[in-house]
Design an enzyme around this catalytic site. Structure first.
Site, short mmCIF file in Angstrom:
data_model
loop_
_atom_site.label_atom_id
_atom_site.label_comp_id
_atom_site.label_asym_id
_atom_site.label_seq_id
_atom_site.Cartn_x
_atom_site.Cartn_y
_atom_site.Cartn_z
CG LEU A 14 5.55 -7.53 -0.73
CD1 LEU A 14 6.43 -6.67 -1.63
CD2 LEU A 14 4.29 -6.78 -0.35
N GLY A 21 -2.72 -2.06 0.34
CA GLY A 21 -1.46 -2.69 0.70
C GLY A 21 -0.32 -1.77 0.47
CB CYS A 22 2.84 -2.85 0.69
SG CYS A 22 2.23 -4.41 0.07
CB ILE A 23 3.24 1.71 -2.55
CG1 ILE A 23 1.73 1.65 -2.67
CG2 ILE A 23 3.81 2.32 -3.80
CD1 ILE A 23 0.97 2.19 -1.55
CG MET A 65 5.47 -3.99 2.13
SD MET A 65 7.10 -3.35 1.73
CE MET A 65 6.63 -1.91 0.77
#
Lengths: 422, 105
Positions: free
Chosen positions: A193, B103-105, A157
Site C-alpha cells: 500500500l 483497491g483494497c480496503i 490485498m
C-alpha cells in the site's frame, strides 16, 4: 419443506445457521452446514499465539457444538456447486440439493503463489500467523530470536483483518521490550500500500504509531519473490528488504471449490456479491457473506457479524417470494492491539472512513482511533462475546449492525481518496 | 477536480490525474497521459494491458487488480512492472481513462 445449505461452518456460516434456525421451525426448513473439519478457530486469537499470550487449544472449539439443535452438520470437502441444478457435490460422494445456498467458506491462504515463499526457509525463518500451525511455529521462532532484522509484511490485498499485521508489529515492539532486547531488534513493516493502512486518516495515525514505536515503514513494496536462503524480500520492481525473520501474510483467494464451480466465483475465487443485499450475482437463490464475497469492505469477523441481520432478512424474503429489502451498509468495527495493554478502535462502512471520536456514541466509553486501556479490555472481552453472542446469532447490546455517525468527529480537512493530503 | 487540456481537448480530471468521464477517452489522449507519466511511447504490450483494463472496467464497473491483470491480461506481473513502473494497475487505469482502481480496503 425448504432446504437451506450453508457452505462453511466458520463465523458467517455458524451465525447464519443459528439465526435461520430461529426464523424457521424444523418442519418448515432443513438447514445443513458443510465444512471440511470440526475445528472452529477464533481467528482474532491467532495474533496472540506467537507472543505466548494465547495457546491453540484456547482458541479452537468444535464447530458442531456452536450450532443450535436441529441443524445438520456435514463434514466433507466440497467438490463443486452445480448452479444450474441447485446442487452441491461433496468430495465424500454425497449430493445436497438446495432451495437457498449460502456461501460462507471464507478465504484460503496461497503462500505457494509467491515465488520462493514455500521454498527453503518456509516455516523456518519465514512464517505466517494466519493459521494455527503457523502461529505455533512462529511462537517457537520468536522465543528463540535474540536479535536481528524482523520484517512484518503483507504480500497483497485483500487480506483478512487488514490491521492484523500492524498489530503484529506493535506487539513485537512490546514483546522484545519485555524481554529486554528491543535495542537488538530492527523492526520493519513492508506493505504494497502507499501508507500504513488503506484509509487516509487511520493510515496517518497508524503510521505515526509505527514511527513512535521505532518500526520502519516501507511502502509500495509489492513482493515478487521471498528468498528464504538469502533472507530477503524482492519487489517486482527489483528493490530488496533484508530479513533474519520474516512474518508475512500470504496471498488470499476464495475456497478452491469456488473456482471449480462454473459461474460462481471471479478469477480469485471470490463470489461476486451485491454489496447491500448480499445476493450473489451468479444466481438469485445463492447468497454469500464474510470473507468469501468480493464486497468492497474489509474481510473481518465484524463485517460478517453485521452482515448477518440483512442476510437473514433477505433469505426469509427470498424464500417467501418477497422483494429483498435487507440492506447491509458496509459496517466494520475493529480493535487494533497496540501493545503495552492498549488498543485503538476503528468503526467505518462503505461510505465513511474510520474517524476519530467516541464509540458507540458521543458519550463513549470507547475512544476511536486513540490508544486506550479500555479498548484493550474490549478486545479481550470480545472473545467471550464471539462464542456466546455473535455465533449464536444474538445482537451485541449497544452495538448496531448499521454504522452510527453519533460520536464521530467529522474531519474538516479534505482528504483525497488515494490517501494523499492536499 | 480540474479541467485540463490534453491533446487539444479539454477534459475533466481528478486531483491525481484520472479522467472523471471514461467516455472522454481516446487513443491520442492515452498517449498524452502516458507521456505525462514517464512512458514515452505506448508499445503493443502496453496497449494489450490498457485495452484489457478498459474493457474489463466497462464490463464490470470495477478496474481489475494487479493480481487479476497478471492472471488474465496475458502479461505477467513482472512485465507489468516494467511496462508501468511503480503501480501498474493504477497507471494503466489512468492511461486507459478509467477511475483509479478502488483497491483494497
Amino acid at each position: 419443506m425448504k432446504r437451506i445449505v450453508i457452505l462453511g461452518g466458520g463465523t458467517g456460516g455458524t451465525m447464519m445457521a443459528n439465526r435461520l434456525r430461529r426464523v424457521y421451525d424444523e418442519d418448515e426448513a432443513a438447514i445443513t452446514v458443510v465444512d471440511k473439519d470440526d475445528r472452529h478457530v477464533y481467528q482474532p486469537g491467532l495474533l496472540f499465539v506467537p507472543f505466548g499470550l494465547a495457546s491453540a487449544d484456547e482458541i479452537v472449539r468444535p464447530r458442531r457444538r456452536q450450532l443450535r439443535s436441529g441443524i445438520d452438520f456435514h463434514v466433507s470437502e466440497i467438490d463443486h456447486v452445480a448452479l444450474a441444478k441447485d446442487q452441491v457435490h461433496l468430495v465424500d460422494g454425497s449430493t445436497l440439493p438446495y432451495d437457498v445456498l449460502i456461501v460462507a467458506t471464507g478465504v484460503t491462504l496461497r503462500p505457494e503463489e509467491t515465488e520462493g515463499l514455500t521454498g527453503p526457509g518456509w516455516r523456518e525463518r519465514m512464517f505466517t500467523f494466519y493459521d494455527v500451525p503457523g502461529a505455533e511455529q512462529l511462537a517457537r521462532a520468536l522465543d528463540a530470536f535474540d536479535g536481528g532484522r524482523l520484517v512484518v509484511n503483507l504480500i497483497d490485498m485483500p487480506i483478512k483483518c487488514p490491521v492484523a499485521p500492524l498489530e503484529f508489529a506493535f506487539l513485537a515492539d512490546w514483546y522484545f521490550a519485555e524481554r529486554g532486547i528491543r535495542d537488538r531488534v530492527e523492526l520493519t513493516y513492508v506493505t504494497p500500500l502507499d501508507g500504513a493502512f488503506t484509509k487516509p486518516i487511520a493510515s496517518e495515525r497508524l503510521a505515526g504509531l509505527l514511527a513512535e514505536k521505532g518500526v520502519e515503514l516501507v511502502t509500495e513494496f509489492a513482493v515478487g519473490e521471498a528468498d528464504g536462503e538469502g533472507g530477503r524480500l524482492v519487489s517486482w520492481d527489483e528493490r530488496e528488504v533484508p530479513f533474519d525473520l520474516l512474518v508475512t501474510v500470504p496471498l488470499h483467494e476464495g475456497a478452491p471449490y469456488v473456482g471449480r464451480s462454473e459461474g460462481l466465483g471471479d478469477e480469485l475465487a471470490f463470489v461476486p456479491t451485491e454489496p447491500h443485499t448480499l445476493q450473489s450475482l451468479a444466481r438469485p437463490n445463492v447468497f454469500a457473506l464474510g470473507d468469501a464475497t468480493n464486497v468492497p469492505i474489509s474481510k473481518a469477523g465484524s463485517v460478517t457479524h453485521f452482515e448477518g441481520e440483512a442476510l437473514t432478512e433477505n433469505v426469509r424474503r427470498f424464500l417467501s417470494g418477497e422483494a429483498l429489502e435487507g440492506s447491509y451498509d458496509g459496517h466494520a468495527n475493529c480493535f487494533i492491539e497496540t501493545g503495552f495493554g492498549k488498543a485503538l478502535l476503528i468503526d467505518f462502512n462503505y461510505d465513511t472512513e474510520p474517524l476519530p471520536g467516541r464509540f458507540p456514541n458521543a458519550v463513549g466509553p470507547l475512544p476511536l482511533l486513540r490508544e486506550s486501556r479500555l479498548n484493550h479490555l474490549g478486545k479481550l472481552m470480545f472473545q467471550w462475546l464471539y462464542w456466546h453472542a455473535l455465533l449464536p446469532g444474538r445482537d451485541i447490546p449497544g452495538i448496531s449492525p448499521s454504522m452510527e455517525m453519533s460520536g464521530k468527529e467529522r474531519q474538516l480537512e479534505h482528504v483525497s481518496e488515494g490517501g494523499e493530503r492536499r | 477536480m480540474t479541467m485540463t487540456e490534453i491533446a487539444g481537448v479539454a477534459v475533466e480530471r481528478d486531483a491525481e490525474g484520472f479522467l472523471v468521464y471514461p467516455e472522454d477517452w481516446n487513443r491520442v489522449l492515452a498517449e498524452d497521459i502516458a507521456r505525462e507519466n514517464g512512458i514515452p511511447e505506448l508499445t503493443p504490450r502496453h496497449w494489450q494491458v490498457v485495452e484489457f483494463m478498459r474493457e474489463r472496467y466497462l464490463e464490470t464497473g470495477t478496474a481489475p487488480s494487479i493480481r487479476s491483470l497478471g492472471k488474465e491480461s496475458g502479461v505477467p506481473i513482472k512485465e507489468l512492472y516494467q511496462l508501468f513502473p511503480k503501480g501498474p494497475a493504477k497507471l494503466a487505469a489512468k492511461i486507459g481513462g478509467i477511475p483509479k482502481p478502488r483497491g483494497c480496503i
